[in-house]
Design a protein around this motif. Structure first.
Motif, PDB file in Angstrom:
ATOM      1  N   GLU A   1     -11.496  12.120  -5.041  1.00  0.00           N
ATOM      2  CA  GLU A   1     -11.521  11.531  -6.378  1.00  0.00           C
ATOM      3  C   GLU A   1     -12.028  12.502  -7.436  1.00  0.00           C
ATOM      4  O   GLU A   1     -11.783  12.303  -8.617  1.00  0.00           O
ATOM      5  CB  GLU A   1     -12.368  10.260  -6.358  1.00  0.00           C
ATOM      6  CG  GLU A   1     -11.740   9.187  -5.492  1.00  0.00           C
ATOM      7  CD  GLU A   1     -12.418   7.837  -5.639  1.00  0.00           C
ATOM      8  OE1 GLU A   1     -13.117   7.631  -6.641  1.00  0.00           O
ATOM      9  OE2 GLU A   1     -12.223   7.016  -4.748  1.00  0.00           O
TER      10      GLU A   1
ATOM     11  N   THR B   1       8.183   4.757  -3.801  1.00  0.00           N
ATOM     12  CA  THR B   1       8.609   4.962  -2.420  1.00  0.00           C
ATOM     13  C   THR B   1       9.959   4.299  -2.182  1.00  0.00           C
ATOM     14  O   THR B   1      10.156   3.132  -2.480  1.00  0.00           O
ATOM     15  CB  THR B   1       7.587   4.371  -1.433  1.00  0.00           C
ATOM     16  OG1 THR B   1       6.322   4.974  -1.676  1.00  0.00           O
ATOM     17  CG2 THR B   1       7.998   4.622   0.005  1.00  0.00           C
TER      18      THR B   1
ATOM     19  N   GLU C   1       0.809  -1.224   0.000  1.00  0.00           N
ATOM     20  CA  GLU C   1       0.000   0.000   0.000  1.00  0.00           C
ATOM     21  C   GLU C   1       0.842   1.274   0.000  1.00  0.00           C
ATOM     22  O   GLU C   1       0.488   2.268   0.618  1.00  0.00           O
ATOM     23  CB  GLU C   1      -0.967   0.009   1.190  1.00  0.00           C
ATOM     24  CG  GLU C   1      -1.927  -1.154   1.186  1.00  0.00           C
ATOM     25  CD  GLU C   1      -2.788  -1.219   2.429  1.00  0.00           C
ATOM     26  OE1 GLU C   1      -2.803  -0.261   3.205  1.00  0.00           O
ATOM     27  OE2 GLU C   1      -3.437  -2.259   2.620  1.00  0.00           O
ATOM     28  N   ARG C   2       1.967   1.254  -0.690  1.00  0.00           N
ATOM     29  CA  ARG C   2       2.792   2.444  -0.858  1.00  0.00           C
ATOM     30  C   ARG C   2       2.983   2.666  -2.357  1.00  0.00           C
ATOM     31  O   ARG C   2       3.014   1.705  -3.118  1.00  0.00           O
ATOM     32  CB  ARG C   2       4.145   2.263  -0.179  1.00  0.00           C
ATOM     33  CG  ARG C   2       4.060   2.330   1.324  1.00  0.00           C
ATOM     34  CD  ARG C   2       5.435   2.155   1.961  1.00  0.00           C
ATOM     35  NE  ARG C   2       5.393   2.325   3.393  1.00  0.00           N
ATOM     36  CZ  ARG C   2       4.966   1.404   4.242  1.00  0.00           C
ATOM     37  NH1 ARG C   2       4.526   0.256   3.803  1.00  0.00           N
ATOM     38  NH2 ARG C   2       4.964   1.627   5.541  1.00  0.00           N
ATOM     39  N   PRO C   3       3.140   3.919  -2.781  1.00  0.00           N
ATOM     40  CA  PRO C   3       3.400   4.160  -4.209  1.00  0.00           C
ATOM     41  C   PRO C   3       4.654   3.415  -4.650  1.00  0.00           C
ATOM     42  O   PRO C   3       5.593   3.248  -3.866  1.00  0.00           O
ATOM     43  CB  PRO C   3       3.604   5.674  -4.283  1.00  0.00           C
ATOM     44  CG  PRO C   3       2.946   6.214  -3.061  1.00  0.00           C
ATOM     45  CD  PRO C   3       3.054   5.148  -2.013  1.00  0.00           C
TER      46      PRO C   3
ATOM     47  N   VAL D   1      -5.315  12.476  -1.254  1.00  0.00           N
ATOM     48  CA  VAL D   1      -5.353  11.158  -1.879  1.00  0.00           C
ATOM     49  C   VAL D   1      -6.781  10.620  -1.904  1.00  0.00           C
ATOM     50  O   VAL D   1      -7.189   9.950  -2.848  1.00  0.00           O
ATOM     51  CB  VAL D   1      -4.400  10.182  -1.151  1.00  0.00           C
ATOM     52  CG1 VAL D   1      -4.646   8.746  -1.566  1.00  0.00           C
ATOM     53  CG2 VAL D   1      -2.952  10.568  -1.404  1.00  0.00           C
ATOM     54  N   GLY D   2      -7.569  10.956  -0.895  1.00  0.00           N
ATOM     55  CA  GLY D   2      -8.939  10.468  -0.801  1.00  0.00           C
ATOM     56  C   GLY D   2      -9.923  11.203  -1.687  1.00  0.00           C
ATOM     57  O   GLY D   2     -11.047  10.753  -1.891  1.00  0.00           O
TER      58      GLY D   2
ATOM     59  N   THR E   1      -1.699  15.575   2.562  1.00  0.00           N
ATOM     60  CA  THR E   1      -1.495  14.607   1.485  1.00  0.00           C
ATOM     61  C   THR E   1      -2.477  13.453   1.604  1.00  0.00           C
ATOM     62  O   THR E   1      -3.075  13.025   0.607  1.00  0.00           O
ATOM     63  CB  THR E   1      -0.049  14.088   1.506  1.00  0.00           C
ATOM     64  OG1 THR E   1       0.840  15.198   1.380  1.00  0.00           O
ATOM     65  CG2 THR E   1       0.205  13.111   0.368  1.00  0.00           C
ATOM     66  N   ASP E   2      -2.674  12.952   2.816  1.00  0.00           N
ATOM     67  CA  ASP E   2      -3.632  11.868   3.031  1.00  0.00           C
ATOM     68  C   ASP E   2      -5.039  12.284   2.626  1.00  0.00           C
ATOM     69  O   ASP E   2      -5.786  11.509   2.020  1.00  0.00           O
ATOM     70  CB  ASP E   2      -3.619  11.414   4.492  1.00  0.00           C
ATOM     71  CG  ASP E   2      -2.344  10.683   4.871  1.00  0.00           C
ATOM     72  OD1 ASP E   2      -1.580  10.280   3.964  1.00  0.00           O
ATOM     73  OD2 ASP E   2      -2.102  10.529   6.079  1.00  0.00           O
TER      74      ASP E   2
ATOM     75  N   ASP F   1       1.814  15.710   5.779  1.00  0.00           N
ATOM     76  CA  ASP F   1       1.359  14.319   5.656  1.00  0.00           C
ATOM     77  C   ASP F   1      -0.161  14.228   5.757  1.00  0.00           C
ATOM     78  O   ASP F   1      -0.806  13.502   5.012  1.00  0.00           O
ATOM     79  CB  ASP F   1       2.001  13.433   6.731  1.00  0.00           C
ATOM     80  CG  ASP F   1       3.434  13.072   6.404  1.00  0.00           C
ATOM     81  OD1 ASP F   1       3.851  13.270   5.251  1.00  0.00           O
ATOM     82  OD2 ASP F   1       4.134  12.587   7.311  1.00  0.00           O
TER      83      ASP F   1
END
Length: 117
Positions: free
Chosen positions: A86, A22, A17-19, A83-84, A79-80, A76
């Motif tokens: 859409e 990374t 679950e990391r890009p 990411v959510g 960013t989180d 962070d």
């Protein structure tokens, strides 16, 4: 690192679950206590494959600049949140608002009193 089987370079991927981009140091520094970090190494020449797993048992942090630490935590968190999202229009609106805020802050910094020259 070179492949132990054939000596050609191997790829290294960090998960789960990391890009895909990374790096291992970034994954370790961003890890939370009790988190699992999976490292996969693959040789695309001979097919050699290895998966290793790290588990973070505890995290000890030395004193640092409180403002820098808080800024990193907020980045962070932002960013989180992003990411959510859409909806592309929402992301564009957030980017426009951020740029407008930066321009406003730049004007304030240039004049020193908050008013345009």
């Amino acid at each position: 690192m070179d492949c132990p089987a054939c000596g050609t370079p191997v790829t290294l991927e960090v998960g789960p679950e990391r890009p895909i981009s990374t790096s291992l140091p970034d994954a370790i520094l961003r890890a939370e206590e009790n988190e699992r970090i999976e490292i996969t190494r693959d040789c695309w020449n001979c097919g050699w494959h290895e998966t290793r797993e790290l588990r973070v048992n505890s995290i000890d942090t030395t004193a640092g600049d409180a403002a820098t630490i808080e800024r990193a935590r907020l980045v962070d968190e932002i960013t989180d949140e992003l990411v959510g999202i859409e909806d592309l229009a929402t992301l564009e609106d957030v980017l426009a608002e951020t740029r407008q805020q930066q321009e406003s802050e730049a004007l304030t910094d240039d004049t020193g009193d908050g008013s345009p020259e």
